[in-house]
Structures are given as C-alpha cells and as structure tokens.
Design a protein around this motif. Structure first.
Motif, PDB file in Angstrom:
ATOM      1  N   ALA A 106       0.822  -1.212   0.000  1.00 57.10           N
ATOM      2  CA  ALA A 106       0.000   0.000   0.000  1.00 57.10           C
ATOM      3  C   ALA A 106       0.856   1.262   0.000  1.00 57.10           C
ATOM      4  N   VAL A 107       1.857   1.303   0.870  1.00 59.22           N
ATOM      5  CA  VAL A 107       2.697   2.503   0.983  1.00 59.22           C
ATOM      6  C   VAL A 107       3.492   2.737  -0.293  1.00 59.22           C
ATOM      7  N   ILE A 108       4.116   1.693  -0.824  1.00 60.06           N
ATOM      8  CA  ILE A 108       4.971   1.864  -1.999  1.00 60.06           C
ATOM      9  C   ILE A 108       4.148   2.179  -3.243  1.00 60.06           C
ATOM     10  N   ILE A 109       3.047   1.454  -3.462  1.00 55.09           N
ATOM     11  CA  ILE A 109       2.243   1.675  -4.675  1.00 55.09           C
ATOM     12  C   ILE A 109       1.591   3.051  -4.663  1.00 55.09           C
ATOM     13  N   GLN A 110       0.988   3.431  -3.538  1.00 53.26           N
ATOM     14  CA  GLN A 110       0.306   4.727  -3.495  1.00 53.26           C
ATOM     15  C   GLN A 110       1.285   5.895  -3.521  1.00 53.26           C
ATOM     16  N   SER A 111       2.463   5.702  -2.951  1.00 59.35           N
ATOM     17  CA  SER A 111       3.507   6.735  -3.055  1.00 59.35           C
ATOM     18  C   SER A 111       3.961   6.884  -4.500  1.00 59.35           C
TER      19      SER A 111
ATOM     20  N   LEU B 253       3.258  -7.656  -9.411  1.00 55.51           N
ATOM     21  CA  LEU B 253       2.480  -7.023 -10.485  1.00 55.51           C
ATOM     22  C   LEU B 253       0.995  -7.353 -10.361  1.00 55.51           C
ATOM     23  N   ALA B 254       0.686  -8.596  -9.980  1.00 55.89           N
ATOM     24  CA  ALA B 254      -0.719  -8.999  -9.839  1.00 55.89           C
ATOM     25  C   ALA B 254      -1.387  -8.238  -8.700  1.00 55.89           C
ATOM     26  N   ILE B 255      -0.726  -8.160  -7.563  1.00 53.57           N
ATOM     27  CA  ILE B 255      -1.297  -7.453  -6.414  1.00 53.57           C
ATOM     28  C   ILE B 255      -1.473  -5.973  -6.724  1.00 53.57           C
ATOM     29  N   ALA B 256      -0.545  -5.409  -7.488  1.00 55.74           N
ATOM     30  CA  ALA B 256      -0.641  -3.992  -7.859  1.00 55.74           C
ATOM     31  C   ALA B 256      -1.720  -3.725  -8.888  1.00 55.74           C
ATOM     32  N   SER B 257      -2.215  -4.773  -9.550  1.00 55.53           N
ATOM     33  CA  SER B 257      -3.166  -4.604 -10.651  1.00 55.53           C
ATOM     34  C   SER B 257      -4.613  -4.437 -10.205  1.00 55.53           C
ATOM     35  N   GLY B 258      -4.865  -4.533  -8.896  1.00 56.09           N
ATOM     36  CA  GLY B 258      -6.238  -4.380  -8.418  1.00 56.09           C
ATOM     37  C   GLY B 258      -6.767  -2.971  -8.555  1.00 56.09           C
ATOM     38  N   PHE B 259      -5.867  -1.979  -8.447  1.00 55.82           N
ATOM     39  CA  PHE B 259      -6.222  -0.563  -8.605  1.00 55.82           C
ATOM     40  C   PHE B 259      -7.325  -0.109  -7.643  1.00 55.82           C
ATOM     41  N   GLY B 260      -7.503  -0.821  -6.531  1.00 56.16           N
ATOM     42  CA  GLY B 260      -8.548  -0.464  -5.582  1.00 56.16           C
ATOM     43  C   GLY B 260      -9.805  -1.301  -5.697  1.00 56.16           C
ATOM     44  N   TRP B 261      -9.889  -2.178  -6.706  1.00 61.69           N
ATOM     45  CA  TRP B 261     -11.073  -3.033  -6.891  1.00 61.69           C
ATOM     46  C   TRP B 261     -10.848  -4.300  -6.065  1.00 61.69           C
ATOM     47  N   TYR B 262     -11.090  -4.210  -4.746  1.00 61.72           N
ATOM     48  CA  TYR B 262     -10.719  -5.280  -3.824  1.00 61.72           C
ATOM     49  C   TYR B 262     -11.549  -6.545  -3.985  1.00 61.72           C
ATOM     50  N   SER B 263     -12.804  -6.429  -4.399  1.00 60.42           N
ATOM     51  CA  SER B 263     -13.612  -7.641  -4.566  1.00 60.42           C
ATOM     52  C   SER B 263     -13.090  -8.507  -5.708  1.00 60.42           C
ATOM     53  N   LEU B 264     -12.589  -7.866  -6.755  1.00 55.11           N
ATOM     54  CA  LEU B 264     -12.032  -8.595  -7.889  1.00 55.11           C
ATOM     55  C   LEU B 264     -10.645  -9.147  -7.569  1.00 55.11           C
ATOM     56  N   SER B 265      -9.764  -8.297  -7.082  1.00 57.04           N
ATOM     57  CA  SER B 265      -8.375  -8.708  -6.859  1.00 57.04           C
ATOM     58  C   SER B 265      -8.278  -9.820  -5.815  1.00 57.04           C
TER      59      SER B 265
ATOM     60  N   PHE C 189       0.691   2.677 -14.895  1.00 56.50           N
ATOM     61  CA  PHE C 189       2.138   2.448 -14.982  1.00 56.50           C
ATOM     62  C   PHE C 189       2.801   2.573 -13.613  1.00 56.50           C
ATOM     63  N   THR C 190       2.456   3.621 -12.853  1.00 56.16           N
ATOM     64  CA  THR C 190       3.087   3.821 -11.548  1.00 56.16           C
ATOM     65  C   THR C 190       2.641   2.755 -10.543  1.00 56.16           C
ATOM     66  N   SER C 191       1.417   2.252 -10.688  1.00 58.70           N
ATOM     67  CA  SER C 191       0.961   1.166  -9.815  1.00 58.70           C
ATOM     68  C   SER C 191       1.785  -0.088 -10.051  1.00 58.70           C
ATOM     69  N   LEU C 192       1.976  -0.451 -11.326  1.00 59.11           N
ATOM     70  CA  LEU C 192       2.754  -1.645 -11.647  1.00 59.11           C
ATOM     71  C   LEU C 192       4.217  -1.472 -11.229  1.00 59.11           C
ATOM     72  N   LEU C 193       4.747  -0.264 -11.421  1.00 58.62           N
ATOM     73  CA  LEU C 193       6.119   0.011 -10.979  1.00 58.62           C
ATOM     74  C   LEU C 193       6.224  -0.161  -9.467  1.00 58.62           C
ATOM     75  N   GLY C 194       5.249   0.372  -8.736  1.00 55.80           N
ATOM     76  CA  GLY C 194       5.237   0.212  -7.281  1.00 55.80           C
ATOM     77  C   GLY C 194       5.122  -1.241  -6.878  1.00 55.80           C
ATOM     78  N   GLY C 195       4.344  -2.028  -7.637  1.00 55.37           N
ATOM     79  CA  GLY C 195       4.216  -3.449  -7.351  1.00 55.37           C
ATOM     80  C   GLY C 195       5.532  -4.194  -7.503  1.00 55.37           C
ATOM     81  N   VAL C 196       6.318  -3.822  -8.513  1.00 57.34           N
ATOM     82  CA  VAL C 196       7.635  -4.437  -8.723  1.00 57.34           C
ATOM     83  C   VAL C 196       8.563  -4.102  -7.559  1.00 57.34           C
ATOM     84  N   VAL C 197       8.576  -2.831  -7.161  1.00 62.21           N
ATOM     85  CA  VAL C 197       9.446  -2.409  -6.048  1.00 62.21           C
ATOM     86  C   VAL C 197       9.046  -3.121  -4.757  1.00 62.21           C
ATOM     87  N   ALA C 198       7.735  -3.182  -4.484  1.00 61.57           N
ATOM     88  CA  ALA C 198       7.256  -3.844  -3.267  1.00 61.57           C
ATOM     89  C   ALA C 198       7.623  -5.326  -3.269  1.00 61.57           C
TER      90      ALA C 198
END
Length: 302
Positions: free
Chosen positions: A69-74, A197-209, A176-185
């Motif tokens: 959460a911290v890395i992706i949202q930052s 990358l998969a966890i970062a791909s939810g984009f806030g859609w928690y029921s789907l992810s 792009f920044t979400s996926l980049l954050g997912g790689v760093v995390a």
C-alpha cells in the motif's frame, strides 16, 4: 489465461450491453452488488481462517499489505504530481466542503468486519465445514455482471471516456506507476515479480483482486490484495480534498478504480462539476484494466 479473461471480461461486457431507465431496477442492482460483495469478503475471510500455521501467516499478511500500500500509493502520487506540475490544470473555482469521513470510514469498517467474521467462522469450523469448490468465483461472475450494468447506466458514454484526453493520460500514468510500485514492493518483500504485479493490478477493486489472487495463490495472498486495495479507498478519503485545488489529476488518480463509485461523491464535492468528466474517463480506464492485468499476471507460472 484465456479462460480466466472470459470469466472476468465476459460478464462485464455482457452487463454493459444492458441499458435501462428503471430506477427501481437500478436500486435493486446496487443492493445486490453490496450483498454479493459482503458474501465474497466473508468467503475470503473463511478461507483464511482455514489455513494452517495462522500464527506465522497473519503477521506476514499485515506487513506485506502495508508495504504494498505505501509503496504503490507513493508511486502513484509521485507520478501524478509530476504530471500535474508539468501540465497544470488547477480548478477554476475551489469549493470548500464538509463531508462525513467518519461515515465513509464506517463503511470501510463494515467491509473489514465481514472478512473478520468469515475468518472466525472458518477458524472455529476448521475440519467440519468446507466451501464448495469455486464458490467465490461464481459469486464474482455475478458481481462483475452487475457492475457492467452499473457502468452502462450511470450516464457514462464512450464519447465522454475517449474524448477526455487528460482522463485517459491520468489513467495510464496511474496504471504504470501502480505496476512500478508493485515491482518495487515485490523486491522489498522478496516475492516473485509477477506476484507483485498482480497485487498492484487491483487498482482499488478489492472484490475482484482478492478473488482472482486467492484462486491463483491462496487466501494469504488474496488477503494481502484485499487490504492493499481497501487501504486506497481509505487513503483517498483524506487526500482528494487537499490535492484537488492545484493537483487535479493527482486528486482523482489516487482513488483508482473507486473513482466511479465510493470516491466519486468526494471528487465531485471537492472539485465541482468541471472535474467530473476527468473522473469518469479515468475511472473507466481503471475499471477496464484490472480484470485484464489480474488474470494475465496471475496466470504466469512463478
């Protein structure tokens, strides 16, 4: 992978084909969507409660979800604020407003409580009751179908989406920044890049992810995805009003996929009617991409 895409995208686009002006019908759909969401979260918590060695896995879930959460949202904020800085578009008029954040936080608390309830039921019924295979996936299909109906009947036209250039750009910077954050995390947590990358791909859609990742790697990673995406909804409640005046794309972008549902009232109240087309275009992009990205990354062997 193709079967997974069909399961997720098929119901979404089928629902999008249904147009109605019956408000009673649409209100019923909204209630059913919330009911299905609660059921999905309960089942996810139930699966988590059935895990072995819970004492060692719960701290891992907490630390991992917080790190993502911290890395992706930052990463989102840095990328979007750079865009706002180089291509500024401040509001013509900034309206101050009061909104009950406690009520919104209470709504988020209800979602967490369903996971906790499912967890305790699953934990204390371990070895006694087992879930039907694929039950959460079947419920998700119904939920996505109804979300497609909601998208079509919320006054969103493809013209509004495709002709709002700033909304489209904001959406792709966010992705792009979400996926980049997912790689760093993933690197920080020593996880496979594809899981990050998969966890970062939810984009806030928690029921789907949570369901897609739960099916791919089990309830522990499904829970990480859920809490990572839910934190975006909570964080955006406080960030949107403060960013809106001078960082319009950042304010809208931090909400992710929630820009078309729970965050839209906050976006509209803090930015006025002039920011709604941007939110609609951005929200459409961030609601279409997660099903594709989640299924793609979760299907890659690790």
């Amino acid at each position: 992978m193709y079967e997974g895409l069909l399961i997720v995208l098929g119901p979404l686009f089928t629902g999008y084909l249904i147009k109605t002006s019956n408000n009673v019908y649409l209100k019923s759909i909204n209630k059913i969507v919330m009911l299905l969401l609660y059921i999905i979260l309960f089942l996810m918590g139930y699966s988590l409660g059935q895990l072995d060695n819970l004492a060692t896995k719960l701290p891992i879930i907490a630390v991992s979800a917080f790190t993502f959460a911290v890395i992706i949202q930052s990463s989102n904020l840095v990328g979007l604020m750079i865009y706002d800085r180089f291509y500024p578009l401040p509001l013509k008029a900034h309206n101050s407003f009061q909104i009950s954040r406690w009520k919104l936080l209470l709504d988020s608390g209800k979602l967490c409580s369903m996971v906790l309830l499912g967890f305790f039921v699953g934990y204390f019924s371990k070895g006694v009751i087992s879930l039907l295979f694929g039950s959460s996936t079947y419920i998700l299909v119904c939920l996505i179908f109804l979300v497609g109906v909601q998208l079509r009947n919320n006054g969103i036209s493809l013209r509004q989406v495709l002709f709002n250039k700033r909304g489209m750009i904001t959406g792709f910077i966010f992705a792009f920044t979400s996926l980049l954050g997912g790689v760093v995390a993933a690197l920080v947590l020593n996880l496979p890049i594809t899981q990050g990358l998969a966890i970062a791909s939810g984009f806030g859609w928690y029921s789907l992810s949570s369901v897609v990742i739960n099916d791919a790697w089990g309830p522990m990673f499904g829970s990480i995805a859920f809490f990572n995406d839910l934190s975006r909804e909570i964080f955006s409640l406080f960030c949107i009003p403060f960013l809106m005046a001078n960082y319009r794309s950042s304010a809208v972008g931090i909400s992710g996929a929630t820009a078309l549902d729970c965050s839209l009232p906050i976006i509209q109240k803090s930015g006025g009617i002039e920011v709604v087309p941007l939110a609609i275009s951005f929200g459409f992009v961030t609601n279409i991409l997660p099903p594709i990205l989640l299924v793609f990354f979760s299907s890659i062997p690790i």
